[in-house]
Design a protein around this motif. Structure first.
Motif, mmCIF file in Angstrom:
data_model
loop_
_atom_site.group_PDB
_atom_site.id
_atom_site.type_symbol
_atom_site.label_atom_id
_atom_site.label_comp_id
_atom_site.label_asym_id
_atom_site.label_seq_id
_atom_site.Cartn_x
_atom_site.Cartn_y
_atom_site.Cartn_z
ATOM 1 N N LEU A 1 -1.151 6.415 -3.689
ATOM 2 C CA LEU A 1 -2.675 6.660 -4.143
ATOM 3 C C LEU A 1 -3.142 7.536 -2.842
ATOM 4 O O LEU A 1 -3.305 7.255 -1.666
ATOM 5 N N ALA B 1 0.773 -1.214 0.146
ATOM 6 C CA ALA B 1 0.091 0.014 0.128
ATOM 7 C C ALA B 1 0.798 1.247 -0.046
ATOM 8 O O ALA B 1 0.537 2.136 -0.590
ATOM 9 N N GLU B 2 1.921 1.384 0.790
ATOM 10 C CA GLU B 2 2.494 2.570 1.032
ATOM 11 C C GLU B 2 3.522 2.983 -0.269
ATOM 12 O O GLU B 2 3.910 4.052 -0.199
ATOM 13 N N ARG B 3 3.693 1.811 -1.194
ATOM 14 C CA ARG B 3 4.366 2.037 -2.612
ATOM 15 C C ARG B 3 3.568 2.616 -3.571
ATOM 16 O O ARG B 3 3.886 3.004 -4.605
ATOM 17 N N LEU C 1 -5.969 8.749 -0.466
ATOM 18 C CA LEU C 1 -7.085 8.221 0.006
ATOM 19 C C LEU C 1 -7.851 9.194 1.097
ATOM 20 O O LEU C 1 -7.254 9.712 1.806
#
Lengths: 581, 228, 418
Positions: free
Chosen positions: B85, B80-82, B87
């Motif tokens: 995006l 997720a952290e790369r 949110l």
């Protein structure tokens, strides 16, 4: 629950009863602790007419000051308390940081919850056997790898630095803190915080440390303090794993208190008060470090760094937790092996021949302690549950939380070293004609059960969406009906877990059972401890295993029942569960 | 350590998400830089599941196939952290342990002096009319103020696309319009491909981009979305 | 918790021994005045009647499964013979019961105490007597007491050199006995000097319980007795003038011995049972106990190597008698008296001496028994780990109790905090 028959009565009665709960609870907790402390303060100042101490003096303190090794005793208690709490907390946080919301996390959670039920003394005995020079680890390596035909002569457990003691404490406290964290995570919106941070580019460990931990820590602060207080003042782990020349302060106090030379009671009382100070000092030191870190970390949290020590925390968190689960499990397996062992010499790694003889022999004697353990555990847990839920419900009725001093009182029995007030308490118990026995023991257990029940239940109870009750009230339900038919069913799962925690705490109690029951009520724990002094590890193992079965069953029920019910209510799961999942 | 945001399209290639063997969603689409794609549908249809999948938070009870691309790079295999995006959730989720300025600084990529970071946060506050709010506790802010700070926090993190999970549904009507315009404008100004998930027609209208309507599995009996 | 400490075993199993004759003559007359027997037996029937239906709480060390099993047998017997419900309150330490009686006394509970009978001796007895916590004298009332022939066996009426004065009733005996693993030790040391040589040849394979455990203290006393020129000096109270000179050889001895001990003398076992466990684990090759039949009994219970053998030092070892006493405020005194008397019965003593049951030597004088009873008592099973009865005849008397304090204090000051 006792209040059940009140359901049909007017809401006024229910409300009034609930409002009484905090008063009753605080009284029930304060009175014994304060009275117990009073009971040792007088002898600490030389006043105990029964032993000829009829004038006040500082002689007990002078004697205490001259005790050889006093400084070392104090520093051992301080350091083992602080270091073991810091290590346990670090392991728990590293692990959560690296693995929160992963499959590993769920697996570990499933593995550790039952280990929480292992009584301190049983864990300590298991660890001692595992790591001692003649222990299982050394047997597995001998003689083929180590060349030892006889056990080597190294000093562990019982090393002068208290490393064995610290590791034993860490082993027991880590599952407790992890469970407390698991309960607190949803309350601080951990999952959402983590998502926010990760979607902004923060790696899991950094996201946890910077975004979740600041919200989590305040919720687990009291459990952490309870761990520090326990670790700095405990007797049962220290006596098995701690150094002996000199021992930790609480062990020394306990020895003075039980010494045949009754004049040592004065010294013991002074020592017990000193222990109170040592525990307070440990808490204050921790608090100061907390404050220091809090101010240091504020800038660090917003420096924008997104990947800090990710690999290290993953590796450390994972391997430490794995090592811990491995050690605890190995300790339990060791106990199981001893329980079926016959003559089992070093370096045999496996007992041969095995025999169920010890178990058979124990079945003739286990019945009564088993019944006592159950009945006391049930009664103390039920009483604690009624009081805790009553207090929490009173909070909702008053729409404000208990004052912070009230909360502190609830945790008093966890923060005041038991050696400091239980002995004083027995004196008063007799004074007021409260006969030693079942009731006294149940009340004594409640002192220790209640705070743990409160710890594990309060936050979930407070976080229960108030709209449920508002909805109920809007539909015309009286407060009593809202309570019984809406809140309790909604809270069933956390209530079950809290009850299991309370029951496990009761099962593990030794000092209050012995002292308040005049030793007449044999429980699995008192028998196990008495036996462990007799040196037959086989029988001790049988008792320790039986002793941990009860709380383990409690946890299994508390965790398994809701899950089972949920599955039965959810037809979709049944229909759509793929065979290969 | 971050590249300057480049306007790349967000491409959802043959996405399908299953729960057990039941198909929730199937999607194959492309969102151009500055475009706002709206996904509409009643609750329970799996809109939030789609966002969770795109952002990298899909729960293990779901399974998904297909790829997500940002321009030429596939991001669906990244943690997720790369993915970078941005949110926005239904709730602003400002960290209560940080000040308003701290929350913004949390979003700013590492680098620069403390003063530079501070200035950047102040500038962001000025952009949304909250000059001087840096040291306030987020809890003292109104709902609209919080929503604006949350938006700026996301943008400061320099995302390459925006995912909006009904971010206006908790705001009252007057505010909703104002925040909606602010979010959309910012996203367009930065040329970010934006995916909006909502059940509110007005949101879709205001977004002014393409709209995809999802229906529940039940309603679409016989036409399994994944079967396409 | 207090649990693990066996210290109390001490109290239970122990202590003091035969007194020098001079002392004995002083004491025995009170204890065994035959003239009182008639009066006592008249009231005995009424005591038994009073005891019927009573529940007797016997506070006794609960750390040994074999002892616990024996006490359970006693409970069954007194239930069927006297209609008494006997409850074994298992202690890890007899001092716990002493504390309780003390707490009751200071709280003004003078008639409804929770402890009816205590297994104790030595320091705990002295402590209770000093604080007037015991009921008595009562031993002359017990019909079976005369079977111990107290006139000829002064150890029956002395505890730690202190006259019992009828305040406690004997029920078992103990003598310091060494045991070793014959597979590892071919020629065990038979004197304290030889022990030092053996330890330097086998470093790390011997230890003794940490002071103030009673067994550890007993080891100090035994060592002191073998090192002083004239052991008679130890039968008198400690003299401040000469104490340092008398104990100096002991401390020199320990200074030399400690580095050769298990864990280099930096850590000591907590108790006799832990010492035994360490023998079972193979960490030690030589240990000692206060119950001469314990090695045999524990080999049978798989706790010690089958190759375990026992020995008594040349010149003898310390021995003592252990007792039961009744607190001044016991609620069920009649029941407690009946139980104390039953413990002295030939049936109970024979069973107790049986190594397969417990193996605790009898306190009865076989001269006082009839032929059948004598035969039963002598018919004990032989075991290679057990010494013949003849080996146990050299019993050394306990020093005056003031020496215990001096030795404990000296030890803790020197070695208690290293």
């Amino acid at each position: 629950m006792a209040a059940a028959n009140l359901t049909p009565v007017t809401p006024g009665v229910f409300t009034r009863l609930i409002r009484l709960m905090p008063v009753v609870t605080l009284g029930l907790l304060t009175l014994p602790v304060v009275a117990g402390l009073a009971g040792i303060i007088a002898p600490a100042l030389g006043w105990l007419p029964a032993l000829g101490g009829e004038s006040l003096s500082l002689a007990p303190w002078q004697a205490l000051g001259q005790t050889p090794g006093l400084g070392k005793m104090i520093s051992l208690s301080l350091t083992s308390g602080l270091i073991s709490a810091a290590l346990s907390l670090a392991i728990v946080l590293l692990f959560i940081a690296a693995f929160m919301e992963t499959a590993v996390f769920r697996l570990v959670r499933g593995l550790l919850s039952p280990l929480l039920a292992v009584p301190h003394s049983a864990a300590a005995i298991g660890v001692a056997f595992l790591l001692a020079p003649s222990g299982l680890a050394s047997r597995l390596l001998s003689p083929w790898a180590s060349g030892w035909a006889q056990p080597p002569d190294y000093l562990f457990p019982g090393d002068p630095f208290g490393l064995a003691l610290i590791s034993g404490l860490v082993l027991k406290e880590t599952p407790f803190l992890l469970l407390m964290c698991l309960a607190a995570l949803p309350q601080c919106q951990a999952s959402q915080r983590l998502k926010v941070a990760r979607s902004m580019g923060y790696s899991p460990a950094s996201a946890f440390t910077k975004a979740v931990l600041p919200g989590l820590y305040p919720l687990i602060r009291l459990p952490v303090y309870a761990v520090i207080a326990f670790a700095s003042a405990n007797v049962d782990v220290a006596i098995i794993l701690g150094p002996s020349t000199p021992p930790t302060l609480p062990v020394a106090v306990m020895r003075w208190q039980t010494d045949p030379d009754l004049s040592l009671r004065f010294l013991a009382s002074a020592g017990a008060l000193l222990q109170l100070g040592v525990t307070a000092a440990a808490l204050i030191i921790w608090w100061l470090i907390e404050q220091l870190l809090a101010s240091l970390l504020t800038c660090w949290r917003i420096n924008g760094k997104r990947h800090q020590a990710e690999q290290l925390s993953r590796w450390l968190g994972g391997s430490l937790i794995a090592a811990l689960i491995f050690l605890l499990s190995a300790a339990l397996i060791g106990l199981a092996m001893w329980s079926v062992a016959t003559w089992w010499p070093f370096p045999a790694a496996w007992p041969s021949p095995v025999s169920l003889g010890t178990w058979q022999q124990a079945t003739t004697t286990l019945g009564e302690p088993f019944r006592h353990t159950l009945s006391i555990g049930f009664a103390a847990t039920a009483l604690a549950m009624v009081l805790v839920i009553g207090c929490l419900e009173a909070e909702t009725l008053r729409t404000r939380a208990l004052s912070s001093s009230a909360i502190t009182i609830i945790y008093l029995p966890l923060l005041i070293p038991p050696v400091a007030f239980l002995y004083g308490l027995t004196q008063w118990q007799v004074q007021f004609g409260l006969s030693a026995g079942w009731l006294a023991v149940v009340l004594g257990h409640t002192l220790f059960v209640l705070p743990y029940v409160f710890l594990s239940l309060s936050e979930s109870y407070r976080r229960l969406d108030p709209r449920w009750s508002q909805l109920g009230a809007a539909l015309g339900a009286k407060p009593s009906r809202v309570f019984w038919q809406i809140k309790l069913p909604l809270m069933a799962a956390p209530i079950g877990v809290a009850a299991a925690v309370g029951f496990a705490v009761s099962v593990g109690q030794y000092l209050p059972t012995i002292l308040l029951g005049a030793g007449r009520l044999a429980t699995l724990t008192t028998d196990a401890v008495a036996l462990s002094s007799g040196g037959d590890r086989r029988l001790t193992a049988v008792y320790a295993l039986t002793q941990l079965t009860l709380p383990a069953l409690g946890f299994a029920l508390a965790l398994g029942l809701p899950r089972l019910l949920r599955q039965r209510r959810s037809p979709r799961h049944k229909k759509h569960r793929p065979l290969s999942a | 350590m971050f590249d300057p945001p480049t306007p790349d399209a967000l491409i959802l290639e043959q996405i399908s998400i299953h729960q057990a063997e039941r198909c929730l969603i199937a999607l194959n689409t492309r969102i151009e830089p500055g475009e706002i794609l709206t996904i509409m549908g009643p609750s329970g249809v799996g809109k939030s599941t789609l966002l969770a999948f795109l952002a990298g938070f899909l729960a293990s009870t779901f399974s998904a196939s297909g790829q997500v691309w940002l321009g030429n790079s596939e991001i669906s295999a990244l943690p997720a952290e790369r993915r970078r995006l941005g949110l926005l959730f239904q709730d602003p989720l400002l960290f209560p342990h940080l000040s308003v300025g701290g929350n913004l600084a949390f979003g700013i990529p590492h680098g620069g002096s403390k003063r530079q970071r501070h200035a950047k946060a102040e500038q962001a506050l000025a952009d949304i009319g909250l000059t001087g709010f840096a040291n306030r506790n987020p809890e003292t802010l109104s709902g609209g103020q919080r929503a604006r700070v949350a938006l700026m926090r996301v943008l400061l993190a320099e995302p390459r696309a925006m995912l909006l999970d009904e971010p206006f549904s908790r705001l009252d009507a007057a505010l909703r319009e104002e925040i909606r315009q602010l979010v959309f404008k910012r996203a367009r100004d930065k040329g970010l491909p934006t995916l909006l998930v909502t059940h509110d027609q007005a949101d879709a209208k205001a977004a002014g981009g393409p709209v995809i309507e999802l229906t529940t599995h039940k309603n679409a009996a016989g036409s399994d979305p994944c079967g396409v | 918790m207090p649990g693990c400490r066996l210290a109390k075993f001490l109290i239970c199993i122990i202590i003091s021994a035969t007194l020098p004759t001079a002392f004995a003559t002083n004491l025995s007359p009170t204890a065994t005045d035959g003239a009182e027997n008639n009066a006592a037996s008249v009231s005995w029937a009424s005591i038994e009647a009073q005891a019927q239906g009573q529940t007797v709480y016997w506070n006794a060390w609960g750390g040994s499964p074999t002892v616990n099993r024996y006490i359970r047998w006693v409970a069954e017997q007194v239930a069927s013979r006297y209609d008494i419900e006997l409850i074994h309150v298992k202690l890890d330490d007899a001092a716990t019961a002493v504390s309780r009686v003390l707490a009751e006394k200071s709280a003004g509970n003078l008639t409804h105490g929770s402890v009816d009978l205590i297994w104790l001796n030595g320091e705990n007895f002295a402590a209770m007597r000093d604080n007037d916590l015991l009921y008595g004298p009562f031993t002359q009332q017990l019909p079976h007491f005369s079977l111990t022939n107290p006139q000829d066996n002064p150890e029956i009426t002395t505890d730690f050199t202190r006259p019992t004065e009828g305040f406690e009733s004997p029920w078992g005996k103990a003598q310091l006995t060494f045991y070793y693993d014959s597979q590892r030790v071919s020629s065990p040391p038979r004197s304290m000097t030889a022990l030092l040589d053996w330890a330097s040849a086998n470093p790390g394979r011997f230890s003794y319980p940490r002071i103030p455990d009673f067994l550890g203290t007993t080891f100090l006393k035994q060592t002191l007795i073998s090192l002083v020129d004239d052991p008679a000096v130890l039968t008198h109270p400690v003299d401040e003038q000469s104490v340092d000179a008398i104990t100096a050889p002991l401390w020199d001895y320990l200074d030399t011995l400690h580095p050769l001990l298990w864990r280099g003398g930096r850590h000591f076992p907590a108790s006799g049972p832990e010492l035994k466990q360490l023998m079972g684990d193979g960490e030690l090759s030589l240990a000692f106990t206060f119950n001469p039949s314990e090695p045999a009994a524990t080999v049978t219970a798989y706790q010690l190597p089958p190759s375990t053998r026992s020995l008594i030092l040349e010149g003898g070892t310390l021995g003592n008698v252990h007792f039961v006493a009744i607190p001044f405020n016991a609620r069920h005194q009649a029941g407690a008296l009946v139980v104390a008397n039953f413990l002295l019965s030939p049936d109970a003593q024979t069973r107790k001496q049986d190594t397969t049951v417990w193996g605790d030597p009898t306190v009865l004088d076989s001269q006082q028994l009839n032929a059948t009873q004598q035969a039963a008592l002598l018919n004990t099973a032989e075991h290679p780990a057990q010494l013949p009865a003849t080996a146990l005849e050299q019993v050394l008397p306990e020093p005056h109790p003031s020496w215990t304090r001096v030795l404990e204090k000296g030890w803790i000051t020197r070695y208690g905090s290293r």
